[in-house]
Write a protein that holds these residues in place. Structure first.
Motif, PDB file in Angstrom:
ATOM      1  N   LEU A 138      19.319 -14.636   6.551  1.00  0.00           N
ATOM      2  CA  LEU A 138      18.815 -13.273   6.779  1.00  0.00           C
ATOM      3  C   LEU A 138      18.042 -12.759   5.561  1.00  0.00           C
ATOM      4  CD1 LEU A 138      21.860 -11.582   8.545  1.00  0.00           C
ATOM      5  CD2 LEU A 138      19.593 -12.028   9.548  1.00  0.00           C
ATOM      6  N   GLU A 139      18.580 -12.982   4.371  1.00  0.00           N
ATOM      7  CA  GLU A 139      17.912 -12.509   3.156  1.00  0.00           C
ATOM      8  C   GLU A 139      16.584 -13.231   2.947  1.00  0.00           C
ATOM      9  OE1 GLU A 139      16.616 -10.681  -0.172  1.00  0.00           O
ATOM     10  OE2 GLU A 139      18.057  -9.998   1.325  1.00  0.00           O
ATOM     11  N   HIS A 140      16.562 -14.510   3.209  1.00  0.00           N
ATOM     12  CA  HIS A 140      15.325 -15.299   3.080  1.00  0.00           C
ATOM     13  C   HIS A 140      14.261 -14.769   4.044  1.00  0.00           C
ATOM     14  CE1 HIS A 140      12.856 -18.825   2.318  1.00  0.00           C
ATOM     15  NE2 HIS A 140      12.733 -18.973   3.625  1.00  0.00           N
ATOM     16  N   TRP A 141      14.655 -14.515   5.276  1.00  0.00           N
ATOM     17  CA  TRP A 141      13.718 -13.993   6.277  1.00  0.00           C
ATOM     18  C   TRP A 141      13.248 -12.591   5.882  1.00  0.00           C
ATOM     19  CZ3 TRP A 141      13.771  -9.893   9.789  1.00  0.00           C
ATOM     20  CH2 TRP A 141      12.748  -9.918  10.741  1.00  0.00           C
ATOM     21  N   ARG A 142      14.184 -11.736   5.476  1.00  0.00           N
ATOM     22  CA  ARG A 142      13.841 -10.364   5.078  1.00  0.00           C
ATOM     23  C   ARG A 142      12.828 -10.372   3.942  1.00  0.00           C
ATOM     24  NH1 ARG A 142      14.179  -7.028   1.287  1.00  0.00           N
ATOM     25  NH2 ARG A 142      15.335  -8.486  -0.005  1.00  0.00           N
ATOM     26  N   ALA A 143      13.114 -11.123   2.899  1.00  0.00           N
ATOM     27  CA  ALA A 143      12.221 -11.163   1.736  1.00  0.00           C
ATOM     28  C   ALA A 143      10.843 -11.707   2.116  1.00  0.00           C
ATOM     29  CB  ALA A 143      12.846 -12.019   0.633  1.00  0.00           C
ATOM     30  N   GLY A 144      10.813 -12.732   2.941  1.00  0.00           N
ATOM     31  CA  GLY A 144       9.525 -13.302   3.357  1.00  0.00           C
ATOM     32  C   GLY A 144       8.699 -12.347   4.190  1.00  0.00           C
ATOM     33  N   ARG A 145       9.326 -11.649   5.110  1.00  0.00           N
ATOM     34  CA  ARG A 145       8.593 -10.715   5.970  1.00  0.00           C
ATOM     35  C   ARG A 145       8.106  -9.513   5.161  1.00  0.00           C
ATOM     36  NH1 ARG A 145       8.526 -14.589   7.373  1.00  0.00           N
ATOM     37  NH2 ARG A 145       6.401 -14.049   6.946  1.00  0.00           N
ATOM     38  N   ILE A 146       8.941  -9.006   4.268  1.00  0.00           N
ATOM     39  CA  ILE A 146       8.532  -7.854   3.462  1.00  0.00           C
ATOM     40  C   ILE A 146       7.412  -8.248   2.505  1.00  0.00           C
ATOM     41  CG2 ILE A 146       9.318  -6.313   1.605  1.00  0.00           C
ATOM     42  CD1 ILE A 146      11.938  -5.979   3.209  1.00  0.00           C
ATOM     43  N   ASP A 147       7.529  -9.407   1.885  1.00  0.00           N
ATOM     44  CA  ASP A 147       6.464  -9.876   0.997  1.00  0.00           C
ATOM     45  C   ASP A 147       5.150 -10.041   1.763  1.00  0.00           C
ATOM     46  OD1 ASP A 147       5.483 -10.934  -1.571  1.00  0.00           O
ATOM     47  OD2 ASP A 147       5.340 -12.828  -0.458  1.00  0.00           O
ATOM     48  N   ASP A 148       5.229 -10.606   2.955  1.00  0.00           N
ATOM     49  CA  ASP A 148       4.030 -10.832   3.759  1.00  0.00           C
ATOM     50  C   ASP A 148       3.314  -9.518   4.090  1.00  0.00           C
ATOM     51  OD1 ASP A 148       2.313 -12.679   5.369  1.00  0.00           O
ATOM     52  OD2 ASP A 148       3.099 -11.471   7.028  1.00  0.00           O
ATOM     53  N   ILE A 149       4.040  -8.550   4.614  1.00  0.00           N
ATOM     54  CA  ILE A 149       3.381  -7.305   5.023  1.00  0.00           C
ATOM     55  C   ILE A 149       2.929  -6.508   3.806  1.00  0.00           C
ATOM     56  CG2 ILE A 149       5.422  -5.837   5.251  1.00  0.00           C
ATOM     57  CD1 ILE A 149       2.303  -5.850   7.538  1.00  0.00           C
ATOM     58  N   THR A 150       3.685  -6.554   2.729  1.00  0.00           N
ATOM     59  CA  THR A 150       3.289  -5.836   1.518  1.00  0.00           C
ATOM     60  C   THR A 150       1.966  -6.393   0.990  1.00  0.00           C
ATOM     61  OG1 THR A 150       5.594  -5.388   0.983  1.00  0.00           O
ATOM     62  CG2 THR A 150       4.030  -5.182  -0.806  1.00  0.00           C
ATOM     63  N   GLN A 151       1.857  -7.709   0.964  1.00  0.00           N
ATOM     64  CA  GLN A 151       0.616  -8.332   0.482  1.00  0.00           C
ATOM     65  C   GLN A 151      -0.560  -8.039   1.405  1.00  0.00           C
ATOM     66  OE1 GLN A 151       0.289 -11.616  -1.642  1.00  0.00           O
ATOM     67  NE2 GLN A 151       2.249 -11.364  -2.651  1.00  0.00           N
ATOM     68  N   ARG A 152      -0.320  -8.113   2.709  1.00  0.00           N
ATOM     69  CA  ARG A 152      -1.413  -7.938   3.676  1.00  0.00           C
ATOM     70  C   ARG A 152      -1.907  -6.498   3.783  1.00  0.00           C
ATOM     71  NH1 ARG A 152      -2.371 -12.595   6.436  1.00  0.00           N
ATOM     72  NH2 ARG A 152      -0.665 -14.085   6.497  1.00  0.00           N
ATOM     73  N   THR A 153      -1.137  -5.546   3.294  1.00  0.00           N
ATOM     74  CA  THR A 153      -1.554  -4.142   3.395  1.00  0.00           C
ATOM     75  C   THR A 153      -2.069  -3.591   2.076  1.00  0.00           C
ATOM     76  OG1 THR A 153       0.754  -3.439   3.140  1.00  0.00           O
ATOM     77  CG2 THR A 153      -0.090  -3.613   5.397  1.00  0.00           C
ATOM     78  N   GLN A 154      -2.331  -4.454   1.121  1.00  0.00           N
ATOM     79  CA  GLN A 154      -2.918  -4.024  -0.151  1.00  0.00           C
ATOM     80  C   GLN A 154      -4.435  -4.032  -0.030  1.00  0.00           C
ATOM     81  OE1 GLN A 154      -0.990  -3.069  -2.859  1.00  0.00           O
ATOM     82  NE2 GLN A 154       0.626  -3.286  -1.347  1.00  0.00           N
ATOM     83  N   CYS A 155      -5.058  -3.006  -0.555  1.00  0.00           N
ATOM     84  CA  CYS A 155      -6.517  -2.985  -0.570  1.00  0.00           C
ATOM     85  C   CYS A 155      -7.011  -1.972  -1.600  1.00  0.00           C
ATOM     86  CB  CYS A 155      -7.079  -2.662   0.810  1.00  0.00           C
ATOM     87  SG  CYS A 155      -6.831  -0.969   1.358  1.00  0.00           S
ATOM     88  N   ALA A 156      -8.281  -2.077  -1.911  1.00  0.00           N
ATOM     89  CA  ALA A 156      -8.913  -1.137  -2.833  1.00  0.00           C
ATOM     90  C   ALA A 156      -9.096   0.201  -2.123  1.00  0.00           C
ATOM     91  CB  ALA A 156     -10.256  -1.691  -3.293  1.00  0.00           C
ATOM     92  N   PRO A 157      -8.988   1.308  -2.849  1.00  0.00           N
ATOM     93  CA  PRO A 157      -9.210   2.622  -2.240  1.00  0.00           C
ATOM     94  C   PRO A 157     -10.574   2.673  -1.531  1.00  0.00           C
ATOM     95  CG  PRO A 157      -8.342   2.866  -4.469  1.00  0.00           C
ATOM     96  CD  PRO A 157      -8.656   1.405  -4.280  1.00  0.00           C
ATOM     97  N   GLU A 208       6.122   1.530   7.270  1.00  0.00           N
ATOM     98  CA  GLU A 208       5.719   2.309   6.090  1.00  0.00           C
ATOM     99  C   GLU A 208       4.424   1.778   5.479  1.00  0.00           C
ATOM    100  OE1 GLU A 208       9.103   2.121   3.498  1.00  0.00           O
ATOM    101  OE2 GLU A 208      10.330   3.327   4.859  1.00  0.00           O
ATOM    102  N   CYS A 209       4.290   0.474   5.396  1.00  0.00           N
ATOM    103  CA  CYS A 209       3.080  -0.106   4.799  1.00  0.00           C
ATOM    104  C   CYS A 209       1.845   0.239   5.621  1.00  0.00           C
ATOM    105  CB  CYS A 209       3.216  -1.624   4.671  1.00  0.00           C
ATOM    106  SG  CYS A 209       4.311  -2.150   3.339  1.00  0.00           S
ATOM    107  N   ALA A 210       1.957   0.102   6.928  1.00  0.00           N
ATOM    108  CA  ALA A 210       0.813   0.436   7.790  1.00  0.00           C
ATOM    109  C   ALA A 210       0.545   1.943   7.737  1.00  0.00           C
ATOM    110  CB  ALA A 210       1.072  -0.020   9.218  1.00  0.00           C
ATOM    111  N   ALA A 211       1.597   2.752   7.782  1.00  0.00           N
ATOM    112  CA  ALA A 211       1.419   4.202   7.733  1.00  0.00           C
ATOM    113  C   ALA A 211       0.744   4.623   6.430  1.00  0.00           C
ATOM    114  CB  ALA A 211       2.758   4.916   7.903  1.00  0.00           C
ATOM    115  N   ALA A 212       1.096   3.977   5.335  1.00  0.00           N
ATOM    116  CA  ALA A 212       0.473   4.306   4.049  1.00  0.00           C
ATOM    117  C   ALA A 212      -1.033   4.050   4.089  1.00  0.00           C
ATOM    118  CB  ALA A 212       1.127   3.506   2.924  1.00  0.00           C
ATOM    119  N   LEU A 213      -1.439   2.976   4.745  1.00  0.00           N
ATOM    120  CA  LEU A 213      -2.885   2.723   4.894  1.00  0.00           C
ATOM    121  C   LEU A 213      -3.550   3.812   5.725  1.00  0.00           C
ATOM    122  CD1 LEU A 213      -3.155  -1.142   5.481  1.00  0.00           C
ATOM    123  CD2 LEU A 213      -4.031   0.154   3.530  1.00  0.00           C
TER     124      LEU A 213
END
Length: 192
Positions: A65-84, A136-141
């Protein structure tokens, strides 16, 4: 006296080997299929090897569960980063990435964990954490793109429902959907 035959070196394994096997079994058979003896047999290892890395089956399940949680959170966090100023383009990229990718194994793991969460509090806690970060990541965008907080939360939920709904559909039929249709849906979700 004849020399003894050299021993065949035993393959060393690590915790990740057990986690990968457990994850694949989870995807194929659900949480009830994740059994120490079955995994050991599948890997050609002893149960002693398992107990070197995990206290018991519950420790393996918690690590999974922890491995899956960390992987999914890392994935979405990285994919929702962008320049202003590029938030809408990034949202379109996120929609394209997740709606075009046909990671059937990933979807099977996701669905197995969601099924597991129906009767396991630890799995439900992990699902809730991953869902919250994804939304939250998508909403922040959306907020950074100029949408109000309530509108951003609604659009984030719509994006999430669209992407995961597609993931559960038959990949071959969905692949026939034209790019113009996907672009239309993305514009409806993003407002741009």
């Amino acid at each position: 006296m004849p020399e003894p035959e050299p021993l065949t070196p035993r393959l060393q394994t690590d915790r990740d080997t057990w986690l990968r096997a457990a994850t694949q079994t989870l995807a194929d058979s659900g949480v009830d299929g994740v059994k120490v003896e079955s995994l050991a047999r599948q890997l050609g290892l002893t149960k002693g090897s398992f107990y070197w890395h995990f206290k018991d089956r519950r420790a393996l399940l918690d690590a999974l569960l922890e491995h899956w949680r960390a992987g999914r959170i890392d994935d979405i966090t990285q994919r929702t980063q962008c320049a202003p100023g590029h938030e809408i383009a990034q949202l379109h990229h996120v929609i394209d990435t997740y709606s075009l990718a046909r990671n059937q194994r990933g979807m099977r793991v996701e669905l197995a964990i969601r099924d597991w969460a129906r009767h396991d509090a630890a799995a439900q806690t992990v699902i809730d954490a991953v869902d919250a970060v994804r939304l939250e990541c998508a909403a922040a965008l959306f907020v950074a793109a100029g949408h109000g907080a309530d509108d951003a939360a609604s659009r984030s939920l719509l994006l999430y429902a669209y992407v995961f709904g597609l993931g559960m559909m038959d990949g071959e039929r969905e692949a026939l959907r034209p790019a113009t249709s996907r672009a239309f849906i993305a514009r409806l979700i993003t407002g741009g």
